[in-house]
Design a protein around this motif. Structure first.
Motif, PDB file in Angstrom:
ATOM      1  N   GLU A  41       0.848  -1.204   0.000  1.00 44.11           N
ATOM      2  CA  GLU A  41       0.000   0.000   0.000  1.00 44.11           C
ATOM      3  C   GLU A  41       0.886   1.258   0.000  1.00 44.11           C
ATOM      4  OE1 GLU A  41      -3.514  -0.141   2.660  1.00 44.11           O
ATOM      5  OE2 GLU A  41      -2.451   1.427   3.741  1.00 44.11           O
ATOM      6  N   PRO A  43       4.672   2.934   2.366  1.00 47.10           N
ATOM      7  CA  PRO A  43       5.601   2.696   3.480  1.00 47.10           C
ATOM      8  C   PRO A  43       4.976   3.125   4.810  1.00 47.10           C
ATOM      9  CG  PRO A  43       6.610   4.052   1.740  1.00 47.10           C
ATOM     10  CD  PRO A  43       5.163   3.946   1.429  1.00 47.10           C
ATOM     11  N   PHE A  54       8.791  -2.798   3.253  1.00 45.90           N
ATOM     12  CA  PHE A  54       8.381  -3.954   4.054  1.00 45.90           C
ATOM     13  C   PHE A  54       9.506  -4.426   4.983  1.00 45.90           C
ATOM     14  CE2 PHE A  54       4.790  -4.429   1.082  1.00 45.90           C
ATOM     15  CZ  PHE A  54       3.776  -4.618   2.019  1.00 45.90           C
ATOM     16  N   SER A  58       4.972  -5.724   9.515  1.00 46.97           N
ATOM     17  CA  SER A  58       4.296  -6.441   8.414  1.00 46.97           C
ATOM     18  C   SER A  58       5.322  -7.108   7.516  1.00 46.97           C
ATOM     19  CB  SER A  58       3.508  -5.515   7.492  1.00 46.97           C
ATOM     20  OG  SER A  58       2.720  -4.658   8.167  1.00 46.97           O
ATOM     21  N   HIS A 187      -2.938  -8.540   2.720  1.00 47.51           N
ATOM     22  CA  HIS A 187      -1.795  -7.761   3.203  1.00 47.51           C
ATOM     23  C   HIS A 187      -1.276  -8.452   4.478  1.00 47.51           C
ATOM     24  CE1 HIS A 187       0.584  -4.461   4.792  1.00 47.51           C
ATOM     25  NE2 HIS A 187       0.494  -3.882   3.606  1.00 47.51           N
TER      26      HIS A 187
END
Ligand code: URA
Length: 216
Positions: A41, A43, A54, A58, A187
């Motif tokens: 989506e 940072p 990433f 996450s 996600h």
């Protein structure tokens, strides 16, 4: 490899995002012509600080899923549809001092912000040329397949179809003439918030591992 974006596209993004609550700039990273391009989506705070996509909580979850099918950051291209951290401004009372302090938490990018970055993302995809695009969550999925696409319905499926690209006037999107292979995934933050999703997400990644073997 850290991608070097064309200056004219960076200038365009800058013009279209002036005054918006967006911080830093985290470029996409990874090899050209990989099997997988993972598309997030935007940072978060950790990514803004270390400039690696990433690389926060996450990201750690994502690396485990990637490792479960024999891949890693070294052989996978990792990016997101927005390259700056969207933040909001919250005034909260500090529990210890009683003072009002400002906080700048992460937020989901708006549709307008995603559109502002669209030509940059289109260029990135055309340059990287992955075999499979893996949109992670609804923001990336809807950027590519339009607002009716839903991760709850499409996760773990192999799709071969046109994707949305920025129009020349930059007012919206048009469908690409070429078809792309996509395998949408939840996600990784979704499993951090809802552990019950874990078996589904693990099964989706195994399905992706099989799809890679099929198309190679
Ligand atoms: N979420 C994303 O979508 N991208 C990142 O790089 C980190 C968190």
């Amino acid at each position: 490899m850290i991608i070097k974006y064309p200056q004219n596209l960076l200038d365009e993004v800058h013009r279209r995002t002036v005054g918006r609550q967006l911080a830093g700039f985290t470029p996409g990273q990874g090899p050209l012509h990989p099997d997988l391009m993972l598309v997030g989506e935007a940072p978060g705070r950790h990514e803004e600080q270390v400039n690696i996509p990433f690389s926060g909580a996450s990201g750690q979850e994502l690396m485990k899923f990637l490792a479960s099918i024999g891949y890693s950051r070294a052989n996978t291209y990792i990016t997101s549809v927005v390259r700056q951290r969207p933040y909001s401004i919250k005034r909260v009372r500090d529990k210890k001092t009683g003072q009002i302090v400002e906080k700048f938490p992460n937020r989901t990018p708006t549709k307008r912000e995603v559109r502002a970055f669209a030509p940059l993302f289109d260029w990135e995809l055309a340059t990287v040329q992955p075999r499979i695009i893996v949109p992670l969550g609804n923001t990336a999925l809807q950027r590519l397949l339009g607002p009716t696409a839903n991760i709850g319905k499409l996760h773990g499926q192999r799709l071969t179809q046109p994707i949305q690209q920025a129009t020349a006037d930059r007012k919206g999107y048009q469908w690409s003439t070429a078809k792309y292979t996509l395998v949408p995934m939840y996600h990784p933050a979704a499993v951090l918030y809802a552990r019950r999703l874990m078996p589904t997400v693990q099964a989706d990644w195994q399905a992706l591992g099989k799809i890679i073997k099929e198309i190679k």
